[in-house]
Structures are given as C-alpha cells and as structure tokens.
Motif scaffolding. Structure first.
Motif, short mmCIF file in Angstrom:
data_model
loop_
_atom_site.label_atom_id
_atom_site.label_comp_id
_atom_site.label_asym_id
_atom_site.label_seq_id
_atom_site.Cartn_x
_atom_site.Cartn_y
_atom_site.Cartn_z
N PHE A 1 36.20 39.44 44.68
CA PHE A 1 36.56 38.12 43.96
C PHE A 1 38.11 37.70 44.36
O PHE A 1 38.96 38.41 44.50
CB PHE A 1 36.65 38.49 42.31
CG PHE A 1 34.81 38.60 41.94
CD1 PHE A 1 34.26 37.57 41.33
CD2 PHE A 1 34.28 39.85 42.06
CE1 PHE A 1 32.81 37.63 41.25
CE2 PHE A 1 33.01 39.89 41.88
CZ PHE A 1 32.26 38.67 41.33
N PRO A 2 38.15 36.31 44.21
CA PRO A 2 39.48 35.55 44.37
C PRO A 2 40.30 36.22 43.09
O PRO A 2 39.98 36.15 42.19
CB PRO A 2 39.05 34.18 44.30
CG PRO A 2 37.83 34.02 43.67
CD PRO A 2 36.93 35.12 43.93
N SER A 3 41.66 35.86 43.59
CA SER A 3 42.75 36.52 42.48
C SER A 3 42.65 35.41 41.49
O SER A 3 42.50 34.24 41.59
CB SER A 3 44.02 36.56 43.22
OG SER A 3 44.37 35.10 43.65
N GLY A 4 42.75 35.92 40.22
CA GLY A 4 42.78 34.98 39.17
C GLY A 4 41.52 34.65 38.85
O GLY A 4 41.39 33.62 37.78
N TYR A 5 40.48 35.30 39.09
CA TYR A 5 39.21 34.62 39.00
C TYR A 5 38.81 34.96 37.08
O TYR A 5 38.99 35.96 36.60
CB TYR A 5 38.14 35.72 39.77
CG TYR A 5 36.59 35.27 39.17
CD1 TYR A 5 36.04 33.94 39.67
CD2 TYR A 5 36.01 36.08 38.29
CE1 TYR A 5 34.76 33.62 39.27
CE2 TYR A 5 34.46 35.87 38.03
CZ TYR A 5 33.91 34.52 38.22
OH TYR A 5 32.64 34.28 38.04
N ASN A 6 38.59 34.09 36.54
CA ASN A 6 37.91 33.85 35.31
C ASN A 6 36.51 33.69 35.14
O ASN A 6 35.98 32.71 35.25
CB ASN A 6 38.71 32.77 34.43
CG ASN A 6 38.57 32.87 32.98
OD1 ASN A 6 37.80 33.80 32.28
ND2 ASN A 6 39.06 32.11 32.29
N PRO A 7 35.77 34.60 34.63
CA PRO A 7 34.39 34.66 34.53
C PRO A 7 33.98 33.79 33.32
O PRO A 7 32.71 33.22 33.38
CB PRO A 7 33.81 36.10 34.20
CG PRO A 7 35.22 37.00 33.46
CD PRO A 7 35.98 36.08 34.33
#
Length: 725
Positions: free
Chosen positions: A468-474
């Motif tokens: 997942f990309p860094s800083g990903y917020n679900p």
C-alpha cells in the motif's frame, strides 16, 4: 275431433259430457272449475240473475282477465312474460361472462350439440363457457392471454391427464404475477360446471414480495376480493389467522386468497396441513430447487392438487434442481430422482462437455430432445424479447476494467502466498478455496476491502501491507486505487452532468456499498440504500419515493441479495452491476429492475468486470450455466460448448496481458484484432459506443474491452458472450 274452448261452443254441450275435464287455460288451484259451472253460477262477476246473456258473458270474461297471472309451472321463480313460458327455465346454466363479447378470452368452450341432442339433454347439467373477467382481459397482452390459457389448461388437468401442475418460466418483466392473478380469479368464480373450481388459494413468495402481491391483487381485482397477507407477527396471532383461513368452507369465502412468505409457511405448516386448498402458487419457485430442504417438504405435504411454480430462471445450477421443480408440480412425470439422473442428467451433461466425443454429443442431444418433449407439456417459457414490442431500447454492456498497479501487486502476492490451486481437491472447492475466491472478488472491487486482512497478516496477505502507498488511510476512499471504481466514478459524473437520468447501483457485498457511500458524500450525490437491514414496509416507501421523478435522489444503492427480485425501479434507466455473482439468475434478476413495464426511457446496463481476473472466470461460468438453461428451457440448438468443467484451476490465475480473457476464451470469430484497446472499426463485437456517450467519454480511464448487446437488434447475435450472458 278436438273440441273448441270458446264459451259459445262449451255452452252447447250438455252437463255431464265430461265438462269436468275442461278448465280455464292457464288457471290452477282455486280457479280450476268447469266453464259451464262458471257460466251458470249466479252473480258471476258481481252481477245478478237478471243480466242478459251478453252482459253475463262480458262479465264472465272480465272476471277472468282481472285475476293475476300465475305461471302454470310449480315453484317457478323466474321473470314473467313470454320468456317465463319456456325460453328461460329455472336452473338453466349460464356462463358468468359473455363468451361472444369483443376480445373475450374463452378458456373453455362446451361441445356443440345438435338440435336433437339439445332437446334430449338435461339443460341443468350442460357445461358452460369459462370466460376470463373482462376487466382483466382488457389489460392482458397477447402473450399474457396465451399464458392464462396455458395455466388454466394445466391446473384443470386438460394438458396432462392426471396431472394438475405447471411451471411459468417467463423471463422477468413479462407479467407473470398478472397472469396468475387472472388464473386465481377465474378458478375462484367459475368453471365448466357453472360453479367455482376452487374455494381457496395460497400464494407463497419471498418475504420482500408479500406486500407486492397484496398490492397487485388490489390493483387488478379491487374490492371484489380481500386477500390475507401474512409475513410476521406473534406465533399465536399467525396461527389464529391461518386457522380461520383454512377452515373457510363457503364458496364465497371472505378471504379466499392467502399470501404468505416461505419462512412463515414453513414455521406454521402444521396449521395449514390440517386443511385443503384448491391451488398453491410458489413465486420465485427456484427456492424449491433442493428437494431435501424443509421448505420443500412443508409445501409438498400441503393438500393442494393444483400447483403453479413461477420462476424466470428454472435452471440455476444443474439439471437435478430442474427435476425438483418439475417433480413438485407434477410428481412422477420424470420418474424418481435416481431415474432422472440416470436417464437424462448424466447423458446430457456428458454430451455438453467440451471434450465430449461425437457419439456422446449425439446421445446427449437425443436425451435433451426427449426431456424437452416431456417437460414442455407443463412448462411455458417466453423470453424478454417480447418486451421489445412494448418497452424502450435496452443496451447492455459488459465492461472489462484494467486493474490498477496496487490491485495487480496484491493479486499476484495473494496467489503466491495462499497458493489456492494446490488446495483444490479432486477438482472440487473446499472451504479454503471459497475463502480465497471471496478475497479475490473483494480485491477486484477495491483494495480497501482487504486492507484489514493485510494488517492482520491473514493467509495469503502476509507482508502485503507494504504494497500500500505510504500514508494510506482506509477511512478515506481513494477512487484511483481501483479500476472499476475509477470507471464507476466517471460514469456517475458524466451521467449527472449531461443527463437527467437516475442510476441503480448493485453489489453483492454490503462492504462495497459502504465504499459507495463515501464516494457519494464526496461528490454530493443524493442517494438511497436498500440492503437486508431495511424492513419490508420501509422498502416500499423508499422505492415509491425514488421512482417519483420530482424527488432528487440520483442513485439507488441495492444489495443484490436483499433486492434482486420483485423491485420495480423504473424511476432509473441506468443500472451498474459492480460485481458478478456465480449464479447468473441473481445477476439477471438485479438487472431486470429498470427494464420493465412502465419504463419510458432507453435503458443502459453496465456490467463491470476486472480484466483477466477471477471475475471474468465467473462470467464464463455464468455463460456455461446459461448455455445449459438455453438448451433445456429455451430450446436453443446452437449454443456452443465453450467451457470445460475441469477448468477450476484457472480460477486462481491472473492474465495481465489480455484486453478480455473472456473474449480470448470464447474465440470470437468476428473480431479482426480483439486485443485492440479501442473498438475495431469493422466489427460489432466491441461496441462503437456511439449509442452511449457516457461510456464513450469514460473509455480512456481504465476500460480495456466492451461487449455490447442491444435489445432491439433483430438479427441473431453470433458472439457467444452476447447470446448467453
């Protein structure tokens, strides 16, 4: 020589010349006196003995004429006049409705008798015409008139002597409910013997359709009948209402129609089994495909000789399920389950396998013809092609969407880590395999749906969190991380900005509906949502509101399991199937919500699939089941054998080099170059999209391939995917 009854001639006869045998014509009882006695009695008519002969005669005649007329037939209660003297007799049977009226739908016509036979016949026992109520007849379309006649002939034993059941297998939108209501009302009111064929009828349906049936009966029959609708309540209350219904004896029962859900019927079957009903109708009857479940046994034990099963998809998975439905309505016409399997199922499936020999194919075709010949006597099937005469155009498009880079990485990682291919046992899927399929399907919808699995390091997703990309917020929906979500975003935005159309959006997963809600809030779209948590009563209100063109809701979100059947959503004319179901019937039910009676606008159906993934394999599996259904139910003879039953291993593969794995698999003969991203100019396998500006403007986002089919194209589509999906 016959003697004259004229008074002047009677007076010439001597008394005692059998005058006692002559009476005034037409007079009985106290008026039975000899004419000579009447003439010689003193003061006849109120006069005295001094009256002259002419006056006495005149008064005598006046006394006769002043008496009230009394019909010389004992116990006659008919109207007076000429008809009372012979043209109409008490008890003579008459049809309930005029069989010779304009457009009359006559279900039964009594045999024509010669004049000689008519004289000798007992007029009170002659059969009469059976005529459908004119108020229903005038709204029945030609195919519906044919359907009502078929149903009546089946349930009265006229098509198959000794059998009284049938299957109405019309596709969605052809008015199966109206046809069955016409049948029930006819049976409740009349018959060839000039009396009702049945006293009571039961309609069993999914709980979501109980209220719909109640409304439909009221719509077509008005106040002439009061149905009893039951779906919920305390056990004692339901038992009491069912007992009251089943104990009705009068042919004019106050509530002759019971509408009940499958679940409620099963739970209270012991009450209903104590009585008898004339007809039982099972809506969405494919619920009875498993003859081993409790609902099947509860319904089959009901004392109801006449049975109608309604299902637009009688074959959903295999032929044994088909046998269960036929056996329910007409037990024995296909033998036992073991006999059916040996006689029909095994040779038909063997002949339809992609690797079958020519001998096996021929044997399978012969058995298929034999099966069709038997079942067609009690099954009626009309396709939705009929609707093209009454409804606007429907354009259906299967849209293959490329995976994003994140989706592809997660997909490959899962296949390496979970290794679901090695877990297949003898070509069959176990629990772990089914779990793997669910994970891959959710991944195709959006990576956010598997994020929690990656965090927890569940089987197949160990170490996947790093992808997942860094800083990903679900909690924040990132549309660009899913190919299908990207295409959906474009479709909705262009539809909203360039048309006044409404959209129905369908998914198999409520978690996906949650993602949609985030998208709609971000785009400020007004929407409604229907899933399994919504009450039946509230569903009807939500649907009615959405269908009102003055209401602002733009999108109707729908869980396919909760609202895939029965709902009328003609307020929208665009429908997006976001993910496919293994069962083609479920997808077809969902897609039929907008293209149905009352629709005035061109309909657009978008079926989104992730290119080269398990979703395309599901579509291919659907095509195999549809091909089987087409051969058995629709009698199509040239459906290709395009799917081998031994290809389950391919479910767990990823083809990133194709524009459409389905197109490659079916070896379409029309495309010059099926791998082109844009539609080839010299083929119609890919749509030129000129009829749908919305999808045309979305093409450059993530679309790799489009299958296109229009409901109003007359020539037969030759591409396999178009003919069976």
């Amino acid at each position: 020589m016959r003697r004259s009854l004229a008074p002047s001639q009677v007076a010439k006869r001597t008394r005692g010349e059998d005058d006692e045998d002559w009476t005034v014509l037409g007079l009985v009882g106290p008026y039975r006196k000899p004419l000579t006695q009447l003439r010689t009695e003193p003061n006849v008519g109120g006069g005295g003995s001094s009256c002259t002969g002419g006056e006495q005669h005149e008064r005598f005649i006046q006394s006769i004429l002043s008496k009230p007329f009394k019909v010389p037939i004992a116990n006659y209660t008919g109207p007076l006049g000429v008809r009372a003297l012979g043209l109409k007799r008490a008890g003579v049977r008459r049809a309930l409705h005029d069989p010779f009226g304009d457009g009359a739908l006559v279900l039964y016509e009594p045999p024509i008798l010669s004049a000689h036979d008519l004289i000798r016949a007992d007029k009170e026992r002659l059969p009469v015409h059976v005529v459908v109520d004119p108020q229903l007849t005038r709204v029945l379309r030609p195919h519906q008139r044919e359907g009502v006649r078929f149903l009546w002939e089946c349930v009265t034993g006229r098509r198959i002597p000794g059998s009284y059941g049938c299957i109405m297998a019309d596709e969605m939108g052809l008015g199966k409910t109206l046809q069955c209501i016409a049948l029930v009302w006819t049976l409740l009111r009349q018959g060839p013997d000039a009396k009702p064929e049945i006293e009571k009828a039961i309609v069993v349906s999914p709980s979501s359709l109980v209220r719909n049936w109640y409304n439909e009966v009221g719509k077509w029959l008005g106040a002439r009948v009061t149905p009893l609708a039951i779906d919920g309540g305390s056990k004692d209350e339901i038992d009491k209402r069912l007992t009251s219904f089943i104990n009705q004896r009068s042919l004019r029962a106050p509530t002759p129609i019971l509408i009940i859900s499958y679940e409620t019927f099963r739970l209270h079957a012991n009450v209903l089994h104590k009585g008898k009903v004339g007809l039982i109708i099972c809506d969405e009857g494919h619920r009875l495909k498993n003859s081993e479940n409790q609902t099947y046994h509860a319904l089959n034990a009901m004392s109801a000789q006449r049975r109608v099963l309604i299902s637009g998809t009688p074959i959903q998975n295999d032929l044994l399920e088909y046998f269960s439905l036929v056996h329910f309505v007409n037990a024995g016409i296909l033998g036992t389950a073991q006999e059916f399997k040996r006689r029909f199922e095994m040779p038909i499936l063997k002949g339809r396998d992609a690797d079958a020999s020519e001998k096996d194919r021929h044997a399978g075709e012969e058995k298929l013809k034999e099966l069709i010949a038997i079942v067609n006597r009690c099954l009626i099937r009309r396709t939705s092609d009929i609707l093209s005469k009454y409804l606007p155009e429907k354009i259906e498009q299967v849209v293959c969407c490329r995976l994003t880079a994140l989706q592809s990485s997660l997909y490959r990682h899962f296949l390496r880590q979970a290794n679901p291919i090695d877990k297949l046992q003898d070509g069959k899927m176990g629990v772990s395999s089914l779990s793997s399929i669910t994970s891959l399907k959710k991944l195709c919808n959006h990576p956010a749906l598997v994020y929690d699995k990656c965090v927890e390091g569940e089987s197949g997703f160990q170490g996947a969190l790093d992808l997942f990309p860094s800083g990903y917020n679900p909690k924040t929906l990132e549309t660009h991380l899913s190919g299908k979500m990207l295409v959906l975003d474009y479709i909705l935005a262009i539809t909203k900005s360039t048309t006044n159309d409404k959209v129905v959006l369908v998914s198999n997963y409520t978690q996906t509906l949650d993602l949609f809600e985030r998208l709609f809030r971000a785009r400020c779209y007004l929407y409604v949502r229907l899933d399994g948590t919504m009450s039946i009563k509230k569903r009807a209100k939500v649907v009615e509101r959405f269908n009102d063109p003055t209401n602002p809701e733009f999108i109707f979100m729908l869980s396919s399991k909760a609202g895939g059947c029965g709902l009328n959503l003609i307020g929208a004319n665009r429908l997006v199937m976001f993910d496919p179901d293994w069962n083609p019937a479920n997808d077809e039910q969902a897609m039929a919500r907008v293209w149905r009676d009352g629709q005035k606008k061109t309909c657009y159906i978008y079926r989104l699939l992730s290119t080269g993934t398990i979703e395309e394999k599901i579509l291919q599996r659907q095509a195999h089941k549809k091909a089987l259904s087409s051969c058995v139910v629709d009698e199509e003879q040239d459906v290709e054998r395009h799917f081998s039953l031994g290809e389950l291993r391919e479910l767990f593969t990823l083809n990133e080099e194709t524009a459409s794995d389905t197109h490659d698999k079916f070896k379409c003969r029309r495309c010059v170059n099926g791998r082109e991203v844009r539609p080839p100019a010299d083929t119609d396998c890919n749509s030129d999209l000129s009829q749908d500006q919305v999808l045309k403007l979305s093409w450059d986002t993530a679309v790799s391939f489009v299958f296109h089919q229009c409901s109003h194209i007359n020539e037969r589509q030759t591409s396999v995917i178009l003919s069976v999906v």
